[in-house]
Scaffold this motif. Structure first.
Motif, PDB file in Angstrom:
ATOM      1  N   PRO A   1       6.405 -32.210  -2.946  1.00 24.37           N
ATOM      2  CA  PRO A   1       6.469 -30.760  -2.761  1.00 24.37           C
ATOM      3  C   PRO A   1       7.804 -30.272  -2.221  1.00 24.37           C
ATOM      4  O   PRO A   1       8.440 -30.923  -1.401  1.00 24.37           O
ATOM      5  CB  PRO A   1       5.349 -30.492  -1.750  1.00 24.37           C
ATOM      6  CG  PRO A   1       5.189 -31.765  -1.000  1.00 24.37           C
ATOM      7  CD  PRO A   1       5.552 -32.866  -1.952  1.00 24.37           C
ATOM      8  N   THR A   2       8.212 -29.106  -2.701  1.00 26.56           N
ATOM      9  CA  THR A   2       9.368 -28.386  -2.180  1.00 26.56           C
ATOM     10  C   THR A   2       8.885 -27.001  -1.785  1.00 26.56           C
ATOM     11  O   THR A   2       8.215 -26.324  -2.561  1.00 26.56           O
ATOM     12  CB  THR A   2      10.480 -28.267  -3.232  1.00 26.56           C
ATOM     13  OG1 THR A   2      10.932 -29.579  -3.578  1.00 26.56           O
ATOM     14  CG2 THR A   2      11.659 -27.461  -2.705  1.00 26.56           C
ATOM     15  N   ILE A   3       9.215 -26.610  -0.558  1.00 23.61           N
ATOM     16  CA  ILE A   3       8.821 -25.288  -0.071  1.00 23.61           C
ATOM     17  C   ILE A   3      10.091 -24.535   0.310  1.00 23.61           C
ATOM     18  O   ILE A   3      11.027 -25.124   0.843  1.00 23.61           O
ATOM     19  CB  ILE A   3       7.821 -25.404   1.102  1.00 23.61           C
ATOM     20  CG1 ILE A   3       7.250 -24.032   1.477  1.00 23.61           C
ATOM     21  CG2 ILE A   3       8.427 -26.135   2.285  1.00 23.61           C
ATOM     22  CD1 ILE A   3       6.023 -24.108   2.373  1.00 23.61           C
ATOM     23  N   GLU A   4      10.117 -23.242  -0.022  1.00 16.44           N
ATOM     24  CA  GLU A   4      11.305 -22.446   0.254  1.00 16.44           C
ATOM     25  C   GLU A   4      10.972 -21.309   1.204  1.00 16.44           C
ATOM     26  O   GLU A   4       9.880 -20.745   1.145  1.00 16.44           O
ATOM     27  CB  GLU A   4      11.898 -21.885  -1.046  1.00 16.44           C
ATOM     28  CG  GLU A   4      12.466 -22.971  -1.911  1.00 16.44           C
ATOM     29  CD  GLU A   4      13.307 -22.442  -3.064  1.00 16.44           C
ATOM     30  OE1 GLU A   4      13.410 -21.212  -3.228  1.00 16.44           O
ATOM     31  OE2 GLU A   4      13.870 -23.272  -3.779  1.00 16.44           O
ATOM     32  N   GLY A   5      11.934 -21.024   2.071  1.00 14.06           N
ATOM     33  CA  GLY A   5      11.738 -19.955   3.033  1.00 14.06           C
ATOM     34  C   GLY A   5      12.996 -19.137   3.209  1.00 14.06           C
ATOM     35  O   GLY A   5      14.097 -19.570   2.879  1.00 14.06           O
ATOM     36  N   THR A   6      12.811 -17.938   3.741  1.00 10.68           N
ATOM     37  CA  THR A   6      13.924 -17.074   4.077  1.00 10.68           C
ATOM     38  C   THR A   6      14.301 -17.304   5.532  1.00 10.68           C
ATOM     39  O   THR A   6      13.432 -17.372   6.400  1.00 10.68           O
ATOM     40  CB  THR A   6      13.543 -15.593   3.867  1.00 10.68           C
ATOM     41  OG1 THR A   6      13.174 -15.412   2.501  1.00 10.68           O
ATOM     42  CG2 THR A   6      14.697 -14.665   4.203  1.00 10.68           C
ATOM     43  N   VAL A   7      15.591 -17.449   5.792  1.00  9.58           N
ATOM     44  CA  VAL A   7      16.112 -17.649   7.141  1.00  9.58           C
ATOM     45  C   VAL A   7      16.576 -16.292   7.663  1.00  9.58           C
ATOM     46  O   VAL A   7      17.373 -15.612   7.014  1.00  9.58           O
ATOM     47  CB  VAL A   7      17.292 -18.647   7.144  1.00  9.58           C
ATOM     48  CG1 VAL A   7      17.821 -18.836   8.550  1.00  9.58           C
ATOM     49  CG2 VAL A   7      16.874 -19.977   6.532  1.00  9.58           C
ATOM     50  N   PHE A   8      16.061 -15.916   8.829  1.00 12.71           N
ATOM     51  CA  PHE A   8      16.406 -14.645   9.464  1.00 12.71           C
ATOM     52  C   PHE A   8      17.231 -14.917  10.716  1.00 12.71           C
ATOM     53  O   PHE A   8      17.165 -16.001  11.286  1.00 12.71           O
ATOM     54  CB  PHE A   8      15.143 -13.897   9.903  1.00 12.71           C
ATOM     55  CG  PHE A   8      14.229 -13.508   8.777  1.00 12.71           C
ATOM     56  CD1 PHE A   8      14.279 -12.236   8.232  1.00 12.71           C
ATOM     57  CD2 PHE A   8      13.299 -14.410   8.270  1.00 12.71           C
ATOM     58  CE1 PHE A   8      13.422 -11.878   7.202  1.00 12.71           C
ATOM     59  CE2 PHE A   8      12.445 -14.060   7.243  1.00 12.71           C
ATOM     60  CZ  PHE A   8      12.501 -12.787   6.700  1.00 12.71           C
ATOM     61  N   GLN A   9      17.927 -13.920  11.178  1.00  6.24           N
ATOM     62  CA  GLN A   9      18.551 -14.022  12.496  1.00  6.24           C
ATOM     63  C   GLN A   9      17.512 -13.592  13.523  1.00  6.24           C
ATOM     64  O   GLN A   9      16.661 -12.748  13.245  1.00  6.24           O
ATOM     65  CB  GLN A   9      19.808 -13.173  12.576  1.00  6.24           C
ATOM     66  CG  GLN A   9      19.615 -11.701  12.291  1.00  6.24           C
ATOM     67  CD  GLN A   9      20.925 -10.950  12.338  1.00  6.24           C
ATOM     68  OE1 GLN A   9      21.544 -10.873  13.378  1.00  6.24           O
ATOM     69  NE2 GLN A   9      21.329 -10.395  11.210  1.00  6.24           N
TER      70      GLN A   9
END
Length: 192
Positions: A151-159
């Motif tokens: 599995p590959t999971i993607e996320g958004t990185v926030f400050q």
């Protein structure tokens, strides 16, 4: 500096205060982590030329490929409901994914070995605020040769609220890198 490894991906739910984390967990064994920073690209023109520019961090993307994602970890990372298996074994562990589920903000970290001037050390990275999206679910049939599917999971990185989005620290030993990540992710030392 040459990077030659990746280990110990961890995560911890960000509390409502936006500064501290609930008890964290090890996601799985790492295969690949890719962090892409998206920067502002704004230019102010004056007197027929560029007078100012802004290349500051806007947001980022984390793509995390791991060897496995247990039902419990999957639910924790995406805000789904997890139900334990029954003790008698008649009911399996169950994840219920609803359109109303909201992925939590997580702190996410990992470390890898680096070589600088023939001396090994360990670079640990902590992304303060990440929100993951539902991963693609692909399964292939077994053919003439076996092909592993992971599995590959993607996320958004926030400050975070103070403007910090990433911390990284270099250590002489793996144990120090793991201890730093455990401290960041609020993982008890015996959980290693």
């Amino acid at each position: 500096m040459a990077k030659i490894g990746l280990k110990y991906p961890v995560a911890a739910p960000l509390k409502a205060d936006g500064k501290t984390y609930d008890a964290g967990f090890v996601i799985a064994r790492a295969i690949k982590a890719s962090v892409t920073a998206n920067n502002n690209d704004v230019k102010l023109y004056a007197d027929d030329g560029i007078a100012e520019s802004d290349k500051s961090f806007k947001d980022g993307t984390l793509s995390l490929n791991v060897d496995d994602m247990t039902q419990l970890v999957y639910a924790k990372m995406l805000g789904h409901t997890f139900t334990e298996a029954s003790e008698d074994g008649k009911t399996p562990a169950l994840v219920t994914a609803s359109v109303n589920d909201i992925s939590p903000f997580l702190g996410v970290g990992f470390y890898g070995e680096i070589i600088r001037d023939s001396v090994p050390s360990y670079m640990a990275k902590w992304l303060r605020k990440v929100k993951f999206a539902e991963p693609n679910d692909e399964t292939d049939t077994r053919g003439e040769t076996v092909a592993f599917q992971t599995p590959t999971i993607e996320g958004t990185v926030f400050q975070s609220d103070d403007g910090v989005w990433k911390e990284q620290a270099e250590f002489a030993t793996e144990e120090e890198a793991v201890a730093w990540l455990n401290q960041k992710a609020n993982i008890a030392a015996e959980a290693e």
